[in-house]
Design a protein around this motif. Sequence first.
Motif, PDB file in Angstrom:
ATOM      1  N   THR A  56       0.825  -1.209   0.000  1.00 23.16           N
ATOM      2  CA  THR A  56       0.000   0.000   0.000  1.00 23.16           C
ATOM      3  C   THR A  56       0.859   1.259   0.000  1.00 23.16           C
ATOM      4  OG1 THR A  56      -1.939  -1.018   0.953  1.00 23.16           O
ATOM      5  CG2 THR A  56      -1.579   1.283   1.516  1.00 23.16           C
ATOM      6  N   ALA A  57       1.952   1.241   0.747  1.00 23.03           N
ATOM      7  CA  ALA A  57       2.840   2.418   0.786  1.00 23.03           C
ATOM      8  C   ALA A  57       3.411   2.690  -0.604  1.00 23.03           C
ATOM      9  CB  ALA A  57       3.954   2.195   1.805  1.00 23.03           C
ATOM     10  N   SER A 101       6.804   4.167   4.817  1.00 25.88           N
ATOM     11  CA  SER A 101       6.469   2.944   5.555  1.00 25.88           C
ATOM     12  C   SER A 101       5.583   3.282   6.747  1.00 25.88           C
ATOM     13  CB  SER A 101       7.750   2.270   6.043  1.00 25.88           C
ATOM     14  OG  SER A 101       7.454   1.165   6.865  1.00 25.88           O
ATOM     15  N   ALA A 153      -4.796  -4.742   6.988  1.00 30.49           N
ATOM     16  CA  ALA A 153      -4.997  -3.947   5.767  1.00 30.49           C
ATOM     17  C   ALA A 153      -4.825  -2.469   6.092  1.00 30.49           C
ATOM     18  CB  ALA A 153      -6.379  -4.204   5.205  1.00 30.49           C
ATOM     19  N   SER A 154      -3.980  -1.829   5.347  1.00 31.01           N
ATOM     20  CA  SER A 154      -3.666  -0.430   5.605  1.00 31.01           C
ATOM     21  C   SER A 154      -4.746   0.474   4.998  1.00 31.01           C
ATOM     22  CB  SER A 154      -2.312  -0.145   4.956  1.00 31.01           C
ATOM     23  OG  SER A 154      -1.793   1.044   5.429  1.00 31.01           O
ATOM     24  N   LEU A 235      -5.436  -4.665  -4.406  1.00 33.63           N
ATOM     25  CA  LEU A 235      -4.633  -5.257  -3.317  1.00 33.63           C
ATOM     26  C   LEU A 235      -5.506  -5.514  -2.088  1.00 33.63           C
ATOM     27  CD1 LEU A 235      -1.909  -6.126  -2.075  1.00 33.63           C
ATOM     28  CD2 LEU A 235      -1.533  -3.733  -1.443  1.00 33.63           C
TER      29      LEU A 235
HETATM   30  O1  M6R Z   1       4.633  -0.842   7.248  1.00 36.14           O
HETATM   31  P1  M6R Z   1       4.759  -0.607   5.770  1.00 36.14           P
HETATM   32  O2  M6R Z   1       3.984   0.580   5.309  1.00 36.14           O
HETATM   33  O3  M6R Z   1       6.201  -0.529   5.317  1.00 36.14           O
HETATM   34  O4  M6R Z   1       4.131  -1.883   5.096  1.00 36.14           O
HETATM   35  C1  M6R Z   1       4.180  -2.073   3.702  1.00 36.14           C
HETATM   36  C2  M6R Z   1       3.262  -3.187   3.265  1.00 36.14           C
HETATM   37  O5  M6R Z   1       3.646  -4.403   3.840  1.00 36.14           O
HETATM   38  C3  M6R Z   1       1.795  -2.897   3.624  1.00 36.14           C
HETATM   39  O6  M6R Z   1       1.359  -1.678   3.088  1.00 36.14           O
HETATM   40  C4  M6R Z   1       0.872  -4.005   3.117  1.00 36.14           C
HETATM   41  O7  M6R Z   1       0.860  -4.011   1.718  1.00 36.14           O
HETATM   42  C5  M6R Z   1      -0.550  -3.824   3.692  1.00 36.14           C
HETATM   43  N1  M6R Z   1      -0.979  -5.048   4.345  1.00 36.14           N
HETATM   44  C6  M6R Z   1      -1.564  -3.454   2.663  1.00 36.14           C
HETATM   45  O8  M6R Z   1      -2.839  -3.310   3.179  1.00 36.14           O
END
Ligand code: M6R
Length: 361
Positions: A56-57, A101, A153-154, A235
Amino acid sequence: EKGGHDYFMLKEIAEQPRAVADTLRGRLTADGLVDLDLGGLDLRDVDKVYVVACGTAYHSGMVAKYAIEQWARVPCEIETASEFRYRDPILGPGTLVIAISQSGETMDTLMALRHAKEQGARVLAICNSHGSTIPRESDAVLYTHGGPEIAVASTKAFLTQLVAGYLAGLRLAQERATMDPAEVTRHLQAAPAQLTALLDTMDPVRKLARDLSAAPQVLFIGRHVGFPVALEGALKLKELAYMHAEGFAAGELKHGPIALIDDATPVICVVPSPGGVLHDKVVSNIQEVRARGARTIVIAEEGDEAVRPYADALIPVPPTPALLAPLMTTVPLQILACEIAAARGHDVDQPRNLAKSVTVE
Ligand code: M6R
């Protein structure tokens, strides 16, 4: 602890107006300029920007690239952090690497930033977790003030990463005098209230989610900054609903993916603001997939009447300048994924095989 919501994810989606407001707070001056505390990080003479991030980032970084190039007129690449150092990218003292991140502990992103530092690049972290490793090892940090994100999930982290990316782009533009940031910052300041209004209109999206929960696959299309939103929507659906979902740049459909379309396939279409050439092109794409039997779910700006005849379902979002649209268009996709996963009986907050923070390479 879930604040009356069924899942942490829904609580965190609902917190987005507050999270966006907090990420902006104290960073805009009365005359609409950007005022960031970047410590000793000097943004003068930056001649190249790389954004590195995962998942997501990474999608927020794609939006940042569009904003940085358009506003600051400095070349910017976005790269998946896990690929970055292994291809020996060309980095030097004029390079600014922005590592995004939520957790600040993602090993792929950390290794990319360490590589960038070894090569003499300047490193700016965009991070949600105070005192985590990525900001500690960066030259400066732009904290997103999302607050703790519990659901795997972000959601709110994504919106606040978008905001931080916009602020970084505007700050670079200010440095280079390429535009007047006030043209954008007044719209950023309106975003929290717009998000609150948008969240109040999500009941039809919940109902739609129940209808879509048996689909064999879901496709997402978008253009410009709608492309990363399409990837983010797909995603979310993969990770929560365990459904086959793909996001495409709408212009790429004709180069292959349109063969996937059949009458069992819903296509979620992220439409750019009316008035631009890309709007009309996406409307054509919607007509093309519909002619092949797809059910079209269209996310478009309020008052966009041109899309209505081709939308089996229409989800209106508040108007924004083109680059800020992901702050709005992402929200219905978050709700869709959450509700489809719930309708399929899955654990929304703890999807299988996933961890909140991925601390291995
Ligand atoms: O903590 P981070 O932002 O570095 O994590 C990156 C990805 O692992 C994170 O965004 C992942 O894709 C999420 N589960 C998406 O919802």
